[in-house]
Design an enzyme around this catalytic site. Structure first.
Site, mmCIF file in Angstrom:
data_model
loop_
_atom_site.group_PDB
_atom_site.id
_atom_site.type_symbol
_atom_site.label_atom_id
_atom_site.label_comp_id
_atom_site.label_asym_id
_atom_site.label_seq_id
_atom_site.Cartn_x
_atom_site.Cartn_y
_atom_site.Cartn_z
ATOM 1 N N CYS A 2 -44.326 -36.492 38.166
ATOM 2 C CA CYS A 2 -45.157 -37.679 38.036
ATOM 3 C C CYS A 2 -44.848 -38.452 36.757
ATOM 4 O O CYS A 2 -45.018 -37.936 35.664
ATOM 5 C CB CYS A 2 -46.635 -37.339 38.070
ATOM 6 S SG CYS A 2 -47.232 -36.758 39.656
ATOM 7 N N ARG A 27 -37.575 -36.043 36.590
ATOM 8 C CA ARG A 27 -38.775 -35.210 36.560
ATOM 9 C C ARG A 27 -39.152 -34.705 37.951
ATOM 10 O O ARG A 27 -39.932 -33.767 38.086
ATOM 11 C CB ARG A 27 -39.948 -36.004 35.973
ATOM 12 C CG ARG A 27 -39.749 -36.388 34.526
ATOM 13 C CD ARG A 27 -40.786 -37.403 34.083
ATOM 14 N NE ARG A 27 -42.103 -36.807 33.950
ATOM 15 C CZ ARG A 27 -42.640 -36.395 32.813
ATOM 16 N NH1 ARG A 27 -41.939 -36.485 31.701
ATOM 17 N NH2 ARG A 27 -43.843 -35.896 32.764
ATOM 18 N N TRP A 74 -45.469 -36.904 42.422
ATOM 19 C CA TRP A 74 -45.180 -35.585 42.997
ATOM 20 C C TRP A 74 -46.474 -35.135 43.658
ATOM 21 O O TRP A 74 -47.497 -34.959 42.993
ATOM 22 C CB TRP A 74 -44.742 -34.618 41.911
ATOM 23 C CG TRP A 74 -44.284 -33.282 42.409
ATOM 24 C CD1 TRP A 74 -43.062 -32.954 42.918
ATOM 25 C CD2 TRP A 74 -45.059 -32.072 42.417
ATOM 26 N NE1 TRP A 74 -43.026 -31.623 43.249
ATOM 27 C CE2 TRP A 74 -44.234 -31.056 42.959
ATOM 28 C CE3 TRP A 74 -46.362 -31.747 42.043
ATOM 29 C CZ2 TRP A 74 -44.662 -29.742 43.109
ATOM 30 C CZ3 TRP A 74 -46.804 -30.439 42.195
ATOM 31 C CH2 TRP A 74 -45.952 -29.450 42.722
ATOM 32 N N ASN A 103 -51.431 -39.335 36.392
ATOM 33 C CA ASN A 103 -50.803 -38.011 36.431
ATOM 34 C C ASN A 103 -51.882 -36.967 36.207
ATOM 35 O O ASN A 103 -52.800 -37.190 35.407
ATOM 36 C CB ASN A 103 -49.745 -37.855 35.334
ATOM 37 C CG ASN A 103 -48.521 -38.701 35.575
ATOM 38 O OD1 ASN A 103 -48.344 -39.288 36.637
ATOM 39 N ND2 ASN A 103 -47.658 -38.782 34.567
ATOM 40 N N GLY A 104 -51.761 -35.815 36.860
ATOM 41 C CA GLY A 104 -52.724 -34.744 36.642
ATOM 42 C C GLY A 104 -53.523 -34.437 37.889
ATOM 43 O O GLY A 104 -53.200 -34.889 38.998
ATOM 44 N N GLU A 498 -33.133 -14.835 37.511
ATOM 45 C CA GLU A 498 -32.776 -16.240 37.324
ATOM 46 C C GLU A 498 -31.742 -16.686 38.359
ATOM 47 O O GLU A 498 -31.813 -17.812 38.879
ATOM 48 C CB GLU A 498 -32.247 -16.448 35.897
ATOM 49 C CG GLU A 498 -31.660 -17.820 35.619
ATOM 50 C CD GLU A 498 -32.638 -18.970 35.739
ATOM 51 O OE1 GLU A 498 -32.179 -20.124 35.704
ATOM 52 O OE2 GLU A 498 -33.857 -18.726 35.897
ATOM 53 N N LYS A 502 -32.293 -19.740 41.051
ATOM 54 C CA LYS A 502 -31.395 -20.884 41.182
ATOM 55 C C LYS A 502 -30.967 -21.080 42.637
ATOM 56 O O LYS A 502 -30.922 -22.196 43.131
ATOM 57 C CB LYS A 502 -30.153 -20.706 40.304
ATOM 58 C CG LYS A 502 -30.373 -20.972 38.841
ATOM 59 C CD LYS A 502 -30.703 -22.436 38.583
ATOM 60 C CE LYS A 502 -31.466 -22.599 37.271
ATOM 61 N NZ LYS A 502 -32.869 -22.204 37.339
ATOM 62 N N GLU A 505 -33.923 -22.400 44.708
ATOM 63 C CA GLU A 505 -34.340 -23.744 44.307
ATOM 64 C C GLU A 505 -33.520 -24.843 44.969
ATOM 65 O O GLU A 505 -34.068 -25.840 45.425
ATOM 66 C CB GLU A 505 -34.210 -23.905 42.782
ATOM 67 C CG GLU A 505 -35.352 -23.362 41.974
ATOM 68 C CD GLU A 505 -35.158 -23.612 40.493
ATOM 69 O OE1 GLU A 505 -36.109 -24.077 39.850
ATOM 70 O OE2 GLU A 505 -34.049 -23.361 39.967
ATOM 71 N N HIS A 521 -36.499 2.200 46.844
ATOM 72 C CA HIS A 521 -37.961 2.214 46.931
ATOM 73 C C HIS A 521 -38.493 1.093 47.821
ATOM 74 O O HIS A 521 -39.662 0.723 47.716
ATOM 75 C CB HIS A 521 -38.576 2.125 45.534
ATOM 76 C CG HIS A 521 -38.244 3.289 44.661
ATOM 77 N ND1 HIS A 521 -38.746 4.561 44.878
ATOM 78 C CD2 HIS A 521 -37.426 3.396 43.573
ATOM 79 C CE1 HIS A 521 -38.266 5.382 43.966
ATOM 80 N NE2 HIS A 521 -37.458 4.707 43.158
ATOM 81 N N LYS A 620 -39.216 -31.606 37.657
ATOM 82 C CA LYS A 620 -38.553 -31.150 36.437
ATOM 83 C C LYS A 620 -39.567 -30.704 35.391
ATOM 84 O O LYS A 620 -39.458 -29.633 34.820
ATOM 85 C CB LYS A 620 -37.682 -32.287 35.876
ATOM 86 C CG LYS A 620 -36.889 -31.899 34.637
ATOM 87 C CD LYS A 620 -35.850 -30.857 34.968
ATOM 88 C CE LYS A 620 -35.050 -30.426 33.767
ATOM 89 N NZ LYS A 620 -34.164 -29.307 34.089
#
Length: 625
Positions: A2, A27, A74, A103-104, A498, A502, A505, A521, A620
């Protein structure tokens, strides 16, 4: 996530607003819009496509105005759809006089919606934002600043807003509480015209327009008009906020020879790490508290580090994984107990505060809402020793912490973090060495060796990047898959996490990471010939254990894709694919092993044809809870 841009000017401001939105595209967003003051009332254009489409729409309709606001959204409340896109108008008809972007998240929007509906307001969206627009309109009595401040007192949640009223041309009111908002002042230099005033959620939006920035504090409201502005705090008292000269990065817009920003940023890592380590000198005193407290020559940091007996790291997403890696370093090298918590969970559980704990918050943008809230919660519990590791020196997190280490990754446009992650790892390693030295676990000889290894990192990373052609071949096979497992042990387990993040995403392949010893396990039940298993296999003390875990995969027909070090004696065979890194890099090995995982995700995404830099549903800078 946003983005807000607003401006009051004596020129047509629409091109500036649209260009500001383009600078905020990194973003993440799923709709966008712009509204301007017009003699007949507010006029707007909105799109559920990219800003480029909005730009074409604006040009076609010849939208112009001297006062305007713009937004990238967003979605939180309501699907990505034109009727949910900002700016929102009130009333929601031809008689609209209020235009607003936000925003928010407003937590009491349902109650306010019911109240405003009873008063006759008609809602055309599912957003919480439209509630704010109608609330301001219901309170408006000739003064937009007063109406906005009165409305804000009734909101529960986090917000930054920018609003204008058709009855008061050349005036915009902005406010923030828990979501970033800055004020830009026109100076008559460069693109700016003397007397212009701007609002934005990020200084990047105003790059090339003005470099005079005022960072608003939580609870602030700002009234901008042509040639002047005023700010009040949460208690409606006039306040002065320092105007700073901020030169926002603009070079990131140039892709150069690269196909996507993510690829560009992967290949920028040797330079970014060299820049992040720039403060190290060649003598034996290179590592120390001054790295985290340059303004006070390290005195404040030295006092804080001497007073602590433990570390608590708070972060989200990729930054959380950098913290998990640092836990291994801090406990094995500096011998200091370390906890790592997901920031969004920490503030909602009962914890036992220890005033001797160093709180480390990690954020690429420095505006991550969950991490900011966790930091404030920690401080409210009595934690006074706080350190930010961040890529933006003017961000809220840096301003709220006692100490800071600024990574120098430069602007990162791709939503999936790459160079921000590896520079965070470098900063955390320097913190580890600093604490180890202060606690008597790093002598002069060891420090000299660490400095030598750190300075060799950029060259070592360059050698790893040369493996790209081999990784592209793997990516072709991965592109046809829908699931993948990632394995690592010890220090490299967070790197496996990580790597899985990636892949999911940007390729939308379901990927999970496990400590390799946990295979038997439960996760081993998933292993078949159709399941690629990516293994991070450095030549360290855990290698033989890891080889045994790999055999468990091969025995079930699984396909192993192994990133191994030189000398690891893992040879390719049927069902075992190996790419060998040029060297083993000891405790810094996680940084090197990160790059091939990034490249694997990137080239798999390219092969699948996904939107690499702007993956669906993601943002972002995550500025909402």
């Amino acid at each position: 996530m946003c983005g807000i841009v607003g401006a009051v000017s004596s020129r047509n401001i629409v091109p500036v607003l649209v260009e500001g939105l383009k600078r905020l595209e990194y973003r993440g967003y799923d709709s966008c819009g712009v509204a301007v003051y017009d003699a007949l009332g507010p006029k707007r254009a909105r799109s559920v496509s990219r800003v480029a489409e909005l730009d074409a729409q604006v040009r076609e309709t010849r939208l112009t105005g001297f006062t305007g606001i713009a937004h990238t959204r967003w979605a939180t409340h309501g699907a990505p759809a034109t009727h949910n896109a900002h700016p929102h108008f009130s009333p929601s008809n031809e008689a609209a006089r209020i235009a607003l972007v936000h925003n928010g998240i407003i937590e009491n929007h349902d109650a306010l919606r019911a109240e405003l509906t009873a008063k006759g307001y008609v809602f055309i969206s599912q957003t919480d934002t439209e509630v704010i627009a109608h609330l301001i309109d219901s309170l408006y009595d000739g003064d937009l600043f007063d109406a906005t401040r009165a409305a804000l007192k009734r909101l529960q949640g986090a917000y930054s807003v920018a609003v204008f009223c058709s009855e008061e041309p050349h005036r915009i009111v902005g406010a923030r509480d828990g979501s970033p908002l800055i004020l830009g002042c026109g100076t008559g230099e460069g693109s700016a015209i003397e007397g212009e005033c701007f609002l934005a959620s990020d200084a990047m939006a105003l790059a090339g327009v003005t470099n005079k920035i005022v960072y608003l504090e939580d609870g602030d409201a700002v009234d901008i008009q042509l040639g002047r502005y005023r700010i009040t705090d949460r208690d409606d008292r006039p306040v002065e906020r320092e105007a700073r000269t901020v030169n926002a990065h603009t070079g990131a817009a140039d892709l150069g020879p690269y196909r996507h920003y993510m690829q560009k940023e992967i290949f920028e890592q040797p330079r970014a790490i060299a820049d992040t380590l720039e403060g190290l000198s060649d003598d034996g005193g290179a590592i120390g508290p001054w790295l985290f407290d340059p303004a006070n020559d390290g005195r404040k940091a030295a006092a804080a580090f001497a007073a602590i007996d433990s570390v608590l790291i708070l972060a989200c997403g990729t930054s959380y994984y950098s913290g998990l890696t640092a836990k291994y370093w801090l406990e094995s090298i500096a011998k200091i107990p370390t906890q790592v918590e997901v920031a969004s969970e920490y503030r909602y559980r009962d914890s036992v505060p220890n005033p001797k704990t160093l709180i480390v918050v990690i954020s690429q943008s420095g505006e991550t809402a969950d991490t900011l809230a966790a930091l404030k919660h920690a401080k409210s519990l009595g934690h006074t020793h706080t350190l930010a590791i961040c890529n933006v020196g003017t961000s809220a997190i840096v301003r709220l912490t006692e100490l800071a280490y600024l990574t120098r990754a430069g602007a990162e446009v791709g939503v999936a973090s790459t160079k921000a992650f590896t520079t965070q790892l470098c900063a955390l390693y320097l913190l580890t060495l600093t604490l180890a030295k202060g606690r008597g676990y790093l002598d002069v000889e060891a420090e000299s060796k660490e400095l030598k290894d750190l300075r060799h990192l950029p060259a070592a990373l360059q050698s790893v990047l040369a493996l790209e052609p081999q990784i592209i071949a793997w990516a072709e096979a991965f592109a046809t898959k829908e699931n993948a497992l990632f394995l690592g042990r010890g220090l490299h387990y967070p790197i496996a996490l990580e790597g899985a993040l990636k892949l999911k995403e940007i390729t939308y392949i379901h990927a999970e990471a496990y400590p390799a010893g946990e295979l038997k396990h439960g996760p081993l039940a998933l292993v078949t010939e159709a399941m690629p298993v990516v293994t991070v296999a450095p030549n360290d003390a855990m290698l033989e254990k890891l080889k045994s875990n790999m055999q468990e995969v091969r025995a079930r027909g699984g396909q192993l894709y192994v990133f191994a070090d030189a000398g690891s004696q893992i040879e390719p065979s049927e069902g075992l694919h190996v790419i060998r890194l040029p060297e083993h890099y000891g405790k810094l090995s996680p940084i090197l092993h990160t790059l091939p995982l990034q490249l694997l995700a990137y080239h798999t995404a390219v092969a699948r044809g996904t939107d690499v830099d702007k993956p669906r549903n993601l943002a972002k800078s995550v500025t909402v809870e």
